[in-house]
Write a protein that holds these residues in place. Sequence first.
Motif, PDB file in Angstrom:
ATOM      1  N   ILE A 139       9.975 -16.538  10.519  1.00 40.38           N
ATOM      2  CA  ILE A 139       9.012 -17.050   9.543  1.00 40.38           C
ATOM      3  C   ILE A 139       8.515 -18.431   9.937  1.00 40.38           C
ATOM      4  CG2 ILE A 139       8.867 -17.953   7.179  1.00 40.38           C
ATOM      5  CD1 ILE A 139      10.432 -15.464   6.268  1.00 40.38           C
ATOM      6  N   ARG A 140       9.430 -19.318  10.338  1.00 37.27           N
ATOM      7  CA  ARG A 140       9.012 -20.682  10.666  1.00 37.27           C
ATOM      8  C   ARG A 140       8.139 -20.715  11.914  1.00 37.27           C
ATOM      9  NH1 ARG A 140      13.428 -23.819  11.766  1.00 37.27           N
ATOM     10  NH2 ARG A 140      12.404 -25.799  11.342  1.00 37.27           N
ATOM     11  N   GLU A 141       8.428 -19.827  12.891  1.00 38.19           N
ATOM     12  CA  GLU A 141       7.612 -19.812  14.105  1.00 38.19           C
ATOM     13  C   GLU A 141       6.206 -19.277  13.847  1.00 38.19           C
ATOM     14  OE1 GLU A 141       9.545 -17.813  17.368  1.00 38.19           O
ATOM     15  OE2 GLU A 141      11.167 -19.298  17.443  1.00 38.19           O
ATOM     16  N   ASN A 142       6.094 -18.332  12.903  1.00 40.40           N
ATOM     17  CA  ASN A 142       4.798 -17.692  12.667  1.00 40.40           C
ATOM     18  C   ASN A 142       4.075 -18.197  11.433  1.00 40.40           C
ATOM     19  OD1 ASN A 142       4.579 -15.339  14.742  1.00 40.40           O
ATOM     20  ND2 ASN A 142       6.675 -15.237  13.983  1.00 40.40           N
ATOM     21  N   PHE A 147      -1.025 -13.583  10.676  1.00 41.70           N
ATOM     22  CA  PHE A 147      -0.301 -12.832   9.655  1.00 41.70           C
ATOM     23  C   PHE A 147       0.150 -11.465  10.169  1.00 41.70           C
ATOM     24  CE2 PHE A 147      -0.412  -9.620   6.234  1.00 41.70           C
ATOM     25  CZ  PHE A 147       0.720 -10.033   5.550  1.00 41.70           C
ATOM     26  N   GLY A 148      -0.666 -10.827  10.989  1.00 35.80           N
ATOM     27  CA  GLY A 148      -0.292  -9.521  11.539  1.00 35.80           C
ATOM     28  C   GLY A 148       0.989  -9.606  12.353  1.00 35.80           C
ATOM     29  N   LEU A 185       3.965  -5.058  -1.993  1.00 36.71           N
ATOM     30  CA  LEU A 185       4.258  -6.496  -2.076  1.00 36.71           C
ATOM     31  C   LEU A 185       3.880  -7.295  -0.829  1.00 36.71           C
ATOM     32  CD1 LEU A 185       7.735  -6.092  -3.749  1.00 36.71           C
ATOM     33  CD2 LEU A 185       5.666  -6.943  -4.858  1.00 36.71           C
ATOM     34  N   PHE A 186       3.843  -6.645   0.332  1.00 32.06           N
ATOM     35  CA  PHE A 186       3.633  -7.433   1.552  1.00 32.06           C
ATOM     36  C   PHE A 186       2.197  -7.369   2.071  1.00 32.06           C
ATOM     37  CE2 PHE A 186       8.331  -6.338   2.626  1.00 32.06           C
ATOM     38  CZ  PHE A 186       8.750  -7.199   1.613  1.00 32.06           C
ATOM     39  N   THR A 187       1.439  -6.322   1.674  1.00 32.71           N
ATOM     40  CA  THR A 187       0.082  -6.211   2.246  1.00 32.71           C
ATOM     41  C   THR A 187      -1.013  -5.991   1.200  1.00 32.71           C
ATOM     42  OG1 THR A 187       0.397  -3.848   2.736  1.00 32.71           O
ATOM     43  CG2 THR A 187       0.926  -5.415   4.491  1.00 32.71           C
ATOM     44  N   MET A 188      -1.155  -4.768   0.687  1.00 26.55           N
ATOM     45  CA  MET A 188      -2.351  -4.469  -0.109  1.00 26.55           C
ATOM     46  C   MET A 188      -2.221  -4.762  -1.595  1.00 26.55           C
ATOM     47  SD  MET A 188      -4.094  -1.138   1.529  1.00 26.55           S
ATOM     48  CE  MET A 188      -2.967   0.023   0.860  1.00 26.55           C
ATOM     49  N   GLY A 189      -1.009  -4.631  -2.124  1.00 27.17           N
ATOM     50  CA  GLY A 189      -0.838  -4.772  -3.572  1.00 27.17           C
ATOM     51  C   GLY A 189      -1.070  -3.449  -4.280  1.00 27.17           C
ATOM     52  N   SER A 284     -11.290 -13.243  10.933  1.00 25.64           N
ATOM     53  CA  SER A 284     -10.570 -13.987  11.975  1.00 25.64           C
ATOM     54  C   SER A 284      -9.407 -13.172  12.531  1.00 25.64           C
ATOM     55  CB  SER A 284     -10.027 -15.298  11.394  1.00 25.64           C
ATOM     56  OG  SER A 284      -8.871 -15.032  10.604  1.00 25.64           O
ATOM     57  N   GLY A 285      -9.177 -11.984  11.990  1.00 26.48           N
ATOM     58  CA  GLY A 285      -8.016 -11.214  12.424  1.00 26.48           C
ATOM     59  C   GLY A 285      -6.730 -11.804  11.872  1.00 26.48           C
ATOM     60  N   TYR A 286      -6.813 -12.356  10.645  1.00 25.40           N
ATOM     61  CA  TYR A 286      -5.630 -12.851   9.917  1.00 25.40           C
ATOM     62  C   TYR A 286      -5.022 -14.119  10.519  1.00 25.40           C
ATOM     63  CZ  TYR A 286      -5.645  -8.434   7.318  1.00 25.40           C
ATOM     64  OH  TYR A 286      -5.993  -7.376   6.521  1.00 25.40           O
ATOM     65  N   GLU A 287      -5.874 -15.024  11.012  1.00 26.06           N
ATOM     66  CA  GLU A 287      -5.367 -16.306  11.502  1.00 26.06           C
ATOM     67  C   GLU A 287      -5.089 -17.223  10.309  1.00 26.06           C
ATOM     68  OE1 GLU A 287      -4.424 -17.361  14.498  1.00 26.06           O
ATOM     69  OE2 GLU A 287      -4.794 -15.321  15.268  1.00 26.06           O
TER      70      GLU A 287
END
Lengths: 486, 397
Positions: A139-142, A147-148, A185-189, A284-287
């Motif tokens: 988590i800390r590195e990314n 996000f992908g 919970l992690f992507t679409m909802g 942005s491709g999830y930047e």
Amino acid sequence: MASNRIKNQHLLWRAGFGPMAENAASLDDFPTQKLWELLIETSVKKPAKIEVARSLSDGLVKGVGEVIRLEKKSPENKDMKKKRRMENKEGIASLNLMWLDTMINSEAQLREKMSFFWHGHFATRVINSYFQQELLQIIRENALGNFGELLRAVSKSPTMLQFLNNQQNKKGHPNENFAREVMELFTMGRGHYTEDDIKEAARAFTGWGFNMQGEFVFRRQVHDEGNKTVLGKSGPFDGDDILAILLSKKETAQFITRKIYRFLVNENIDESRVKSLADDFYQSGYEILPLLNAIFTSDWFYDEKNIGSKIKSPIELLAGIRRYLPMSLDNDEAQMLFQKVLGQVLFYPPNVAGWPGGTSWIDSTSLMVRLQVPQVYSAKEAISLTPKIDDDLAMGTKMEETVRINRNKAYINRGGAADIEWDLIFKAFEKVKRPGLVEAISLSLIQSPKTVSADIITRFSDESSREAFIKSAVINILSTPEYQMC
Amino acid sequence: MLFKRREFIQTGSLASASLMLPKFLKAFENKQLVPPGNKVMVVIQFSGGNDGLNTVIPINNDIYYKERPRLGIPAANALSLTSDAGLNPALTAFKELYDNGNLSILNSVGYPNPDRSHFRSMDIWQSASNANEYVSTGWVGRYLDAQCKGCDKPTQAVEIDDMLSLALKGNSQKGLAFTDPRRLYSSSNENFYKEISNHHEQSEAAVDYLYKTMRDTISSAKYIFEQSKLRPSAQTYPSTKLAANLKTIASLIMSDINTKVYYVSLGSFDTHINQAAQQTRLFTELNDAIKAFTADLKKNNRFDDVLIMTFSEFGRRVSQNASNGTDHGTANNMFFIGGNLKQKGLINAMPNLGDLNSGDLKHQVDFKAVYATLLHNWLNADDETILGKKYPYLDFV
């Protein structure tokens, strides 16, 4: 319009864990844009790992369920297992306190703040210090990257695989837990997929697991090679294919952006702003960093309605106090006790949905404890509180209860407090004349437009000397409802 | 150099405190708040997953004794209720309540797709949610939301604890947690807090919410403290934590306080290892506390208006494990105690041990139907709004 100081503090509270007293004097004139650039600059480099266990076998064990199964097989090893369980608990407590220290002391404020956000987003409860340590590093590195990539790395971490039962997800006997939560919970909802999508996606994740070294493994022999149909697409998908499909959905960009907006800007969503941010995030491709840049360099982020509008989470409150008031703590018990009683213990979210936030932090008890935190730190005032037992941790041993009681005794005896480096505070306000002192201190601490009057603060402060006055005024202002806001 | 807040507080002393009382506190004075005969509920949470099968024992069931060769409680030791059921030997006061028609037992309570994590399952019970949804309010909290719209007495639900449980957190209203009315009063009764809350003017919504919570706490603390002194319990209670908590509750039930729901926990029932000793210890604490508490209520003619409910986040496996304990299970039984029960004794059949779901009991009654019954029949509240769905009512109250 908010002053330059308030804007700077707004940025420091939202993109980090708040201002430091020693910088109080310079925040009046420092350009906000430059402060933001500084926040990026200090966060770019790869974070050093927070390490409490060198390997899986070092801190060892598996989670609770695994332990029970092992115990069934070899009851004679009970004592050893119990010992390991305690070691893991202590390992996670160390990880907790070391990360909290990092939030307070690291110059990489932006990185740690976003890591804290992702820690709540990818919420897991696994009693294995090695697993948790490895996930925290992912988590800390990314945190400021893509996000992908973050999603893929977290999904393949032993912590997540174990927490959402993917280790048990096998061809012919699918376990849908991960497939459901990754969508909900992690992507679409909620509301953008069907129960069939979950069932089919679960088949694609079969075979994702981890080995005894705590590494991801793809167990081909239990993977379902058949055709699956997920969100309108068909093919002999594996887990990576499903994550790619989820990332191809605009709903994912919207869901994540909304949550980041709530965390960084305001609990009340401005739908048109979120939509435009989400469109750019998707393009942005999830930047992540460009998204943060768009938020923190916008004019609207500094609108008055967004300043001082959020209730600090317990971690933000505890970290914020210690960033402002540098202190050496007598012991760590107070830090854990406050996290427990205030309802936010790092690595122990209430469930996979994370901490709900907002007014849910506040009830009569938690508010009164919040108001007393600065006094406990500053005055060595004892506070006797018994947190609730966490049975997932105690595992039926009486140990937890005993530890808890002893801890409280020890805590009371030792005062559980800190030595504060007040000289830094005195220096920060050395140029301020006595009549303006309360106002100057208040401006450095409070983001709300309205605040407790200088008159009341003065009446309740110790006027015997300038030093005593500053100390008591700081503690009084920290003990107000307004300080709970950022 | 150290200093204490209390040392530099200069204005105000106890003698002059009453002159400084804010207006909203005065509203509480000299006012009968609730009519007598007020129905209240006391929830006792067994934390850690109590083993229901060794609580209400299927004394006539071969499967039980086969699956629990060492842990099974022999019929001769159980406190006999019916030909099929006996109580754990430590629960002598419960047996007496049963004989007097003041105890009912509901078996096989649970929910679909049971979760075996303590925290998660407790979350589900406290929020009254389904296993696949995450709800951040509790069922008692939502009862407060429904009952207490715009009311100025946020003491309708209290928890005797240092932390407020999810169960008592609503969307707009929250219960109050404290262990000792005196300590609650003294910690909130600081002039600094009173002074700043008196001078607070309307501000942003969230800041106002904090001030409202603070004012409510200060006024409730005073109200609770004064009520608790009104008719202090004369009953002798054992010197355990649960007994002390129930004594606090009793003193409030005898007063004119407006509290409808009391919440208290006992634990840990997580008996993976050497279950018998730990469960006996906890049941002895429970039994002796309940004995004093019910005697106290009877003596003061309040027993008919009180309903005690017990629950745990899950029951335990039918088979014992290799450590003379039991592992996490599913469905469980609940106790209801009171002077005004409509169905006494065993409400439904003992669990069917011949029809298990991979070693675990199948639930027959959804716990949310129990909540619906209590909310509707006992607390006279709108259960459908609170639970988000209509559940069939049971007949025990």
